[in-house]
Design an enzyme around this catalytic site. Sequence first.
Site, PDB file in Angstrom:
ATOM      1  N   GLY A 195      52.105 -46.157  64.782  1.00 52.92           N
ATOM      2  CA  GLY A 195      51.418 -46.793  63.648  1.00 52.92           C
ATOM      3  C   GLY A 195      50.924 -45.762  62.653  1.00 52.92           C
ATOM      4  O   GLY A 195      51.302 -44.592  62.714  1.00 52.92           O
ATOM      5  N   ASN A 196      50.104 -46.198  61.724  1.00 52.77           N
ATOM      6  CA  ASN A 196      49.520 -45.263  60.754  1.00 52.77           C
ATOM      7  C   ASN A 196      48.109 -45.711  60.393  1.00 52.77           C
ATOM      8  O   ASN A 196      47.632 -46.740  60.880  1.00 52.77           O
ATOM      9  CB  ASN A 196      50.425 -45.128  59.523  1.00 52.77           C
ATOM     10  N   ARG A 197      47.440 -44.953  59.546  1.00 47.14           N
ATOM     11  CA  ARG A 197      46.005 -45.160  59.320  1.00 47.14           C
ATOM     12  C   ARG A 197      45.670 -46.226  58.272  1.00 47.14           C
ATOM     13  O   ARG A 197      44.512 -46.436  57.955  1.00 47.14           O
ATOM     14  CB  ARG A 197      45.360 -43.839  58.878  1.00 47.14           C
ATOM     15  N   SER A 198      46.671 -46.883  57.709  1.00 49.67           N
ATOM     16  CA  SER A 198      46.375 -47.868  56.659  1.00 49.67           C
ATOM     17  C   SER A 198      45.577 -49.049  57.224  1.00 49.67           C
ATOM     18  O   SER A 198      45.881 -49.555  58.300  1.00 49.67           O
ATOM     19  CB  SER A 198      47.685 -48.383  56.063  1.00 49.67           C
ATOM     20  N   ALA A 210      51.722 -49.675  54.121  1.00 50.21           N
ATOM     21  CA  ALA A 210      52.233 -48.383  54.594  1.00 50.21           C
ATOM     22  C   ALA A 210      53.301 -48.707  55.632  1.00 50.21           C
ATOM     23  O   ALA A 210      53.004 -48.939  56.808  1.00 50.21           O
ATOM     24  CB  ALA A 210      51.097 -47.570  55.199  1.00 50.21           C
TER      25      ALA A 210
END
Length: 394
Positions: free
Chosen positions: A205-208, A270
């Site tokens: 995943g990512n931080r968005s 994102a």
Amino acid sequence: MLAGRRIVLGVTGGIASYKAVLLCRMLVDSGAHVIPVMTESAQKFVGRATFDALASEPVRTSIFDDVDPIPHTTLGQTADLIVVAPATARCIGSYASGISDDLLTATLVATRAPVVVCPAMHTEMWEHAAIQDNLKTLVDRGVIVVPAEEGKLAGGDAGAGRLADPERIFETIESALSGGDLQGKRVLVTAGGTRESIDPVRYVGNRSTGKQGYALAEAALARGAHVTLISTVDLEFSAGINLVRVESAQQMSEAVFQRVDADVIVMAAAVADFRPADVSNRKIKKDAGPPQIVLEQTQDILSALGAAKRPDQVIVGFAAETEELISHAQEKLQRKNVDIIVANDVSAPEVGFGHETNEVTILEAGGKQKHVTLRSKRQIADEVLDAVTQMLVK
Ligand code: CTP
């Protein structure tokens, strides 16, 4: 937005009239002044007492039972909006032909207010060329038609022709009365970071957090747009927004391309560039040692949108960068063939992922650049939509 607005609610019959009761309640709860007008046949399905009790004024049924000698012109002149839900084939036909054969059709012909027509009928009728021609006539004259949907119909039948849900009708009324610069435009926004499964428990995943995407959807709604928000996260959102929940880049891509006819598409999400090539359907156990996770590229949704872009469509992308902000964003603008890139330096304090604020540079395909200093994500959203509306009017 609806507080104090005078709304004539025309109810013309059929079992779908029960949804008009819900709509009446929603309108009154939002502060609107609702004046119900029922046809003879409508009263055979839902009693007038129900609307008398719910609405702001008693039900009107006839030109002749009123103390006002010309109730239709008074209603038509003083209404801020007229909504007909459900609208029968007969009502649509009379209105399209300019025939005023009862109080409601007389009022429709005697108004300059915006009119929202919400058809409901059996599939055979809904698909009949006469009905579709009449609706086209109304749309060409500026009437807002909320199309019938697929679903269960009266008498146990199923198919196209079901009255749209009251929430959808309510949202259309709000946007018709908002008078915003995106009025009637279909705006699609994506929000949040995608999650790409490794196994049933883990993901890449990512931080968005999706906050900027939600702010864009809210701002577009407030400007009168029909908004669909495709999101990977659950934040609060207004009732008028049509939310589609997805998780992976693949699901987001499918949801976007199902709605690719939108006037404006804002890719604020994102989207993962890479996903695990093989997804284990069982939890990967520790005993086997550290797994080798091979990644493969996902589809670049924004590039695909840019490649298929229509001249009347505005496509907006984001560029989250940590260095050489403008040159990287400029390169993305060209490579992805989009109209606008909103660039932010996510390494700067209070900017980007998770924050309530953002600081961006809005780059347009024509070469225009605007730096927007640190402010709330909603204010940033309005700056982006200012650039979008400028492009739509050109
Ligand atoms: N985007 C997309 N599909 C992807 C990846 C990104 O639609 N698979 C969109 C994002 O929603 C964003 C824009 O492309 O609007 C920019 O994404 P970004 O990851 O910054 O660009 P990349 O092309 O992936 O370039 P790089 O990772 O090299 O910076």
